[in-house]
Structure formats: structure tokens, C-alpha cells
Design an enzyme around this catalytic site. Structure first.
Site, PDB file in Angstrom:
ATOM      1  N   CYS A 197      -0.295  10.810  -4.777  1.00 26.36           N
ATOM      2  CA  CYS A 197       0.683   9.751  -4.489  1.00 26.36           C
ATOM      3  C   CYS A 197       0.593   8.654  -5.541  1.00 26.36           C
ATOM      4  O   CYS A 197       1.605   8.073  -5.911  1.00 26.36           O
ATOM      5  CB  CYS A 197       0.449   9.196  -3.085  1.00 26.36           C
ATOM      6  SG  CYS A 197      -1.233   8.667  -2.790  1.00 26.36           S
ATOM      7  N   GLU A 257       1.265   5.951   5.116  1.00 28.09           N
ATOM      8  CA  GLU A 257       0.973   5.980   3.670  1.00 28.09           C
ATOM      9  C   GLU A 257       1.902   7.015   3.069  1.00 28.09           C
ATOM     10  O   GLU A 257       1.751   8.209   3.334  1.00 28.09           O
ATOM     11  CB  GLU A 257      -0.496   6.344   3.427  1.00 28.09           C
ATOM     12  CG  GLU A 257      -1.474   5.265   3.835  1.00 28.09           C
ATOM     13  CD  GLU A 257      -1.351   3.981   3.039  1.00 28.09           C
ATOM     14  OE1 GLU A 257      -0.598   3.950   2.029  1.00 28.09           O
ATOM     15  OE2 GLU A 257      -1.985   2.989   3.434  1.00 28.09           O
TER      16      GLU A 257
HETATM   17  P1  NAD Z   1       5.024  15.885   4.292  1.00 27.28           P
HETATM   18  O1  NAD Z   1       5.642  14.589   4.705  1.00 27.28           O
HETATM   19  O2  NAD Z   1       5.880  17.060   4.099  1.00 27.28           O
HETATM   20  O3  NAD Z   1       3.896  16.334   5.330  1.00 27.28           O
HETATM   21  C1  NAD Z   1       2.812  15.494   5.665  1.00 27.28           C
HETATM   22  C2  NAD Z   1       2.289  15.915   7.019  1.00 27.28           C
HETATM   23  O4  NAD Z   1       3.281  15.649   8.020  1.00 27.28           O
HETATM   24  C3  NAD Z   1       1.948  17.395   7.159  1.00 27.28           C
HETATM   25  O5  NAD Z   1       0.766  17.511   7.945  1.00 27.28           O
HETATM   26  C4  NAD Z   1       3.159  17.954   7.907  1.00 27.28           C
HETATM   27  O6  NAD Z   1       2.862  19.114   8.653  1.00 27.28           O
HETATM   28  C5  NAD Z   1       3.505  16.804   8.829  1.00 27.28           C
HETATM   29  N1  NAD Z   1       4.913  16.760   9.269  1.00 27.28           N
HETATM   30  C6  NAD Z   1       5.997  17.360   8.717  1.00 27.28           C
HETATM   31  N2  NAD Z   1       7.111  17.009   9.394  1.00 27.28           N
HETATM   32  C7  NAD Z   1       6.733  16.178  10.379  1.00 27.28           C
HETATM   33  C8  NAD Z   1       7.429  15.449  11.399  1.00 27.28           C
HETATM   34  N3  NAD Z   1       8.758  15.517  11.529  1.00 27.28           N
HETATM   35  N4  NAD Z   1       6.722  14.670  12.231  1.00 27.28           N
HETATM   36  C9  NAD Z   1       5.386  14.557  12.102  1.00 27.28           C
HETATM   37  N5  NAD Z   1       4.664  15.214  11.156  1.00 27.28           N
HETATM   38  C10 NAD Z   1       5.326  16.004  10.305  1.00 27.28           C
HETATM   39  O7  NAD Z   1       4.210  15.515   2.969  1.00 27.28           O
HETATM   40  P2  NAD Z   1       3.399  16.501   2.018  1.00 27.28           P
HETATM   41  O8  NAD Z   1       4.407  17.272   1.213  1.00 27.28           O
HETATM   42  O9  NAD Z   1       2.359  17.190   2.803  1.00 27.28           O
HETATM   43  O10 NAD Z   1       2.668  15.453   1.063  1.00 27.28           O
HETATM   44  C11 NAD Z   1       3.217  14.971  -0.121  1.00 27.28           C
HETATM   45  C12 NAD Z   1       3.739  13.562   0.042  1.00 27.28           C
HETATM   46  O11 NAD Z   1       2.725  12.734   0.580  1.00 27.28           O
HETATM   47  C13 NAD Z   1       4.141  12.907  -1.261  1.00 27.28           C
HETATM   48  O12 NAD Z   1       5.344  12.200  -1.082  1.00 27.28           O
HETATM   49  C14 NAD Z   1       3.017  11.934  -1.547  1.00 27.28           C
HETATM   50  O13 NAD Z   1       3.355  10.840  -2.371  1.00 27.28           O
HETATM   51  C15 NAD Z   1       2.635  11.518  -0.164  1.00 27.28           C
HETATM   52  N6  NAD Z   1       1.265  11.018  -0.134  1.00 27.28           N
HETATM   53  C16 NAD Z   1       1.051   9.682   0.089  1.00 27.28           C
HETATM   54  C17 NAD Z   1      -0.227   9.172   0.062  1.00 27.28           C
HETATM   55  C18 NAD Z   1      -0.510   7.712   0.284  1.00 27.28           C
HETATM   56  O14 NAD Z   1      -1.641   7.373   0.577  1.00 27.28           O
HETATM   57  N7  NAD Z   1       0.473   6.846   0.163  1.00 27.28           N
HETATM   58  C19 NAD Z   1      -1.292  10.020  -0.183  1.00 27.28           C
HETATM   59  C20 NAD Z   1      -1.045  11.371  -0.402  1.00 27.28           C
HETATM   60  C21 NAD Z   1       0.243  11.865  -0.357  1.00 27.28           C
END
Ligand code: NAD
Length: 474
Positions: free
Chosen positions: A278, A244
Site C-alpha cells: 500500500c 487501512e
Molecule cells: P480487498 O479489498 O480485495 O480484500 C481485502 C480483504 O477484504 C480480503 O480478506 C477479502 O476477502 C475481504 N473482502 C472482500 N470483499 C469484502 C466485503 N464486501 N466485505 C468485507 N470483506 C471483504 O483487498 P486486497 O486486494 O486483498 O488488498 C490490496 C489492497 O489493500 C490495495 O488497495 C492496498 O493498497 C490495500 N492495502 C492497504 C494497506 C494499508 O495499511 N493502508 C495495507 C495493505 C494493503
């Protein structure tokens, strides 16, 4: 009751510390107020092993019994909603009412997944074969969630995965680990040891998890950029995936709307949770005939709404959740200014080291400007003029994302017709941000891969199994 200090991980049914810890900041002050364990590689192995051992029996626990545990989990969260909401505001920044509603939405999801049945299909065409098609759980699920809805987006994974008979190791964001660690402690005695493990750690823990051979599936919510790295890592051993990801949602406002009625709804659809959603409206297309009138109303709201510490009475919008995101949003605002775009700034914000950004509207920027093309994930919203439906549909669809969208019109049939032309997984008519546990949520294009919510969301944690039995023909 309040939760004080001592945040530990849930591994193999035990609350455990780690040798190292991570500071957790209150975004309203920019200062650390607690610490979370920084899970080691050995502790990750222990959590995956515990989940693998628990899977052997959990998968055979009857669905109704697993669901009864989800109901108990929901009751425990509901009983602790006030303390959890206070902690949520401290670590995430959102005002307390919104924090409570996040916990209660998690409760609603647990209760909803306690009701969902997984149908078994039988095929008997009289051709000498009797076939039963059922669904079986996948194994140990790796769940990774972001900081904008740290509780909901974790429970969206826990409820369907555990109901389906999987076990899980869940990692919340390093920026917001505390509520989920407390929830682990609250749920510790509800599920058998190892069924649900909750760990916390820094930037290196996510990649260690996605590369771990003990997981059968990864359920990830976060940015599109990270989602692509997760997909690459999952390819090593073909782990199942649900991603997501980001969005750059368009809302289209037709000229026949009641402006006084829709303006506050559109405003909150863009700025609730300080626009860190999001599915927030991130591009607002307004028909030429009402552009100025709606812009005036939105500007008035921006100047009226209090931005501040979520723990203070009267705050509507809290800070940006973390420094990295704060700097990203400020860079986007600076870029808009440097490009000579016309900015409308909302009420002043506290200057105390907290990550506060004033609500900012951008008056009809060019379609190719960064503020239109990029997902801001912060309180800066481009207002864009349009004249024709075909033109606005093309502009709304001209995005690598396809998460959600909204159409505002007094003519619902016309709005639905426009909705059907949008290339997104969800479209709201005269409303926004609505989600239900019984309705599939799936980003199109680079907003996602797979489905959450509803029966379809639960089946993402299962694989079909067809059993062929020869049947003597009469
Ligand atoms: P992010 O991708 O930076 O981090 C998300 C999670 O992934 C965190 O727990 C982080 O520690 C982990 N992570 C970071 N690097 C990783 C890697 N290489 N491998 C595995 N895990 C890793 O996102 P964020 O800044 O925490 O969240 C914001 C983003 O999330 C926005 O783009 C938003 O649109 C999206 N989002 C999407 C939804 C949806 O349902 N589509 C919902 C909420 C947020």
C-alpha cells in the site's frame, strides 16, 4: 520442521475443519498446493459467540497479564520463523528473506504492544468534581486482512486489540489464509479459548462478517473500494471502524541527490514485494535536471534484478500474488502500450503458468493516464518529470488517496519543508517503507479512516469512560 497439509480454523479454542474447502495456489506456478477450510455461516456464529463469551472475562484480566501472553505469542512465532517463512513463500510468493522479515516484524509488533501502557487521566480542578477518565475495551473485533502482507497486517490488529482487552475473529484473505491458520494453531494454548478465533473462507465470508451483529468493531485492511462497502455495512449498527485502504504514493526526487546512492533505494521502495505494498512508491516525480540520469540507473536495475520463484536462490522479486491481480496489472500495461506510452521493460520472467510480470518503467506518461491515476499494485512505475517545487507538490497532492510519500534531497531542511506540504499520513525523507509499532499510521483522504500502531492505534480498540465523583469542597 515444515508444516504439511491439514489447515484448520481456530474457533472457541478448538482446531476445526469445514464441510467445504478453498484451493490455495502457489503464485509461482499458478497451481493449487493446499486447501483451506471454507467457513460456514454457522461456524462464523460459533466463533463470534465464543469471542463474546471470552470477552466477559478477558476484559478483566489485568493489562500486564494480557501483555505477558502477547510476549509468549511472540516467542512461539520467533521459534517457528523458518517453517512459517517457507509456507509464506509458497502461498504469498515473496522470496524467503522477505518472508522471514515479515514474520519477525509481526514478532516485534507483539513485543511492542506488550510494553504499551494506557494512561488514566484524573481531573480535579477544585470545583467539587473529581473525574477519572480511563479507556475500556469495545468487545468482539472483526478483523479482515489482505494478501500482500498477510501476517503483519493481521498481527497489527491482533496485538493492540487483545492487549486492550477485546476478543477477535480474524479472517485472512482467501488468497493467503495458510500462515494465519498455522499461527492460530501455534497460539491456541497461549490465549484462553475464544479470545482469538481465526477463520478462512471465500468472497462471501467478509460481507457476512461485517454485517454480523455480534461485532463491536471492524478493523479492515484492503482496497478503498471494499473499504467503502465495509463502511456501509458497519453503519447498520454503528460498529466502530478502522479502515487501512489503498494508496497512490508519490516520491519526489530533488536535483541535489547522490544518484548512485538513492537509485537502488528508490527502486526497492517501488518494487519490494513485487510492488504489492500500500505504501510503495507508485508515482516517481524526478527533477528535470536529473531525470535522464536517474531513469538510466533505474532501467539498469530493472534489467539486472531477478524476478522468479521466491523459493529459488537469487530471486529478488516474486510473482504477483494471485491471478486476478496479475490480470489487472497486465491490463494496465496493455493500456499503457495502447496509449502509445514509452515502456522500459526489465529482465525477462519465467513463463510457466506462474503470475510473473517484468518490472516495467513508463517514461514520462501524461498526468491523466491510467498508470499515473490508478493504484497499480504491481511492478509498473511511471517516471514523471518536474521542474518546480510548487508544481510537483500540486501534482503529488492531486489524488483521492493520501497514504504516504517520500522526498529525496541532500538538503534535509528543504525536504522536510516539502514533506509538510504533502497531504498524506506518513512522509519519509531519503528513505521509504519504514514503519514502527510506536508510531501512528493513518491514511488521509480515501486511504483510510482511523489509525493503526502506537498508543493511538491501541485506543482505536477502546472507548473512553469518564467517572464523575462529587468531592466535598473544603
Ligand atoms: P480487498 O479489498 O480485495 O480484500 C481485502 C480483504 O477484504 C480480503 O480478506 C477479502 O476477502 C475481504 N473482502 C472482500 N470483499 C469484502 C466485503 N464486501 N466485505 C468485507 N470483506 C471483504 O483487498 P486486497 O486486494 O486483498 O488488498 C490490496 C489492497 O489493500 C490495495 O488497495 C492496498 O493498497 C490495500 N492495502 C492497504 C494497506 C494499508 O495499511 N493502508 C495495507 C495493505 C494493503
Amino acid at each position: 520442521m515444515d508444516f504439511h497439509g491439514n489447515y484448520r480454523m481456530l474457533i472457541a479454542g478448538e482446531m476445526v475443519d469445514a464441510d467445504r474447502s478453498l484451493d490455495v495456489n502457489n503464485p509461482a506456478s499458478g497451481r493449487p498446493f493446499a486447501a483451506a477450510p471454507d467457513c460456514s455461516a454457522e461456524q462464523l456464529d460459533a466463533a463470534v459467540d465464543a469471542a463474546a463469551r471470552a470477552f466477559r472475562t478477558w476484559r478483566h484480566v489485568p493489562l500486564k497479564k494480557r501483555q505477558a501472553m502477547l510476549l509468549r505469542a511472540a516467542d512461539v512465532l520467533a521459534d517457528n520463523v523458518d517453517a512459517l517463512a517457507r509456507l509464506f513463500t509458497q502461498e504469498q510468493g515473496r522470496p524467503i528473506e522477505g518472508a522471514r522479515s515479515e514474520i519477525m516484524t509481526g514478532v516485534a509488533w507483539l513485543r511492542a504492544y506488550a510494553q504499551i501502557d494506557v494512561p488514566v487521566q484524573t481531573i480535579d480542578k477544585g470545583d467539587g468534581q473529581w473525574i477519572e477518565v480511563s479507556h475500556v475495551p469495545l468487545g468482539v473485533v472483526c478483523a479482515i486482512s489482505p494478501w500482500n502482507f498477510p501476517v503483519n497486517l493481521s498481527i497489527w490488529k491482533i496485538a493492540p486489540a487483545l492487549a486492550a482487552g477485546n476478543t477477535m475473529v480474524l479472517k485472512p484473505s482467501p488468497f493467503t489464509p495458510l500462515c494465519m491458520l498455522k499461527i492460530g494453531e501455534l497460539l491456541r494454548d497461549i490465549f484462553p479459548a475464544g479470545v482469538l478465533n481465526i477463520i478462512s473462507g471465500g468472497d462471501e465470508l467478509g460481507p457476512l462478517m461485517t454485517a454480523h451483529p455480534g461485532f463491536a468493531k471492524i478493523s479492515f485492511t484492503g482496497s478503498t473500494a471494499t473499504g467503502k462497502r465495509v463502511m456501509e455495512s458497519a453503519a447498520q449498527d454503528l460498529k466502530r471502524l478502522t479502515l487501512e485502504l489503498g494508496g497512490n504514493d508519490a516520491a519526489i526526487v530533488m536535483p541535489d541527490v547522490d544518484l548512485d546512492d538513492v537509485a537502488p533505494k528508490i527502486f526497492m521502495g517501488a518494487f519490494f514485494n513485487t510492488a504489492q505494498i500500500c505504501i510503495a512508491t507508485k508515482r516517481l516525480y524526478i527533477h528535470d535536471a536529473i531525470y535522464d540520469a536517474l531513469k538510466d540507473r533505474l532501467s539498469k536495475l530493472a534489467r539486472m534484478i531477478k524476478v522468479g520463484d521466491g523459493a529459488e536462490q537469487g530471486t529478488v522479486l516474486g510473482p504477483i500474488q494471485n491471478k486476478r491481480q496479475f490480470e489487472r496489472v497486465m491490463a494496465l500495461i496493455d493500456d499503457a502500450r495502447a496509449q502509445g506510452l514509452s515502456l522500459i521493460e526489465g529482465a525477462p520472467v519465467p513463463e510457466n503458468g506462474g503470475y510473473f510480470v517484468p518490472v516495467t518503467l513508463v517514461d514520462n506518461p501524461p498526468e491523466d493516464s491510467r498508470v499515473v491515476q490508478e493504484e497499480a499494485f504491481g511492478p509498473i512505475l511511471p517516471l514523471l518529470r518536474f521542474s518546480h517545487v510548487d508544481e510537483v507538490v500540486a501534482r503529488a497532492n492531486d489524488s483521492e488517496y493520501g497514504l504516504a510519500g517520500a522526498v529525496w534531497s541532500a538538503d534535509v531542511a528543504q525536504a522536510v519543508a516539502i514533506a509538510k506540504r504533502l497531504e498524506t499520513g506518513t512522509v519519509w525523507i531519503n528513505q521509504n517503507l519504514k514503519m514502527r509499532p510506536d508510531t501512528p499510521f493513518a491514511g488521509h483522504k480515501q486511504s483510510g479512516f482511523g489509525i493503526e500502531n502506537g498508543l493511538e492505534g491501541m485506543l482505536e480498540y477502546m472507548a473512553p469512560q469518564a467517572i464523575y465523583v462529587p468531592k466535598p469542597q473544603a
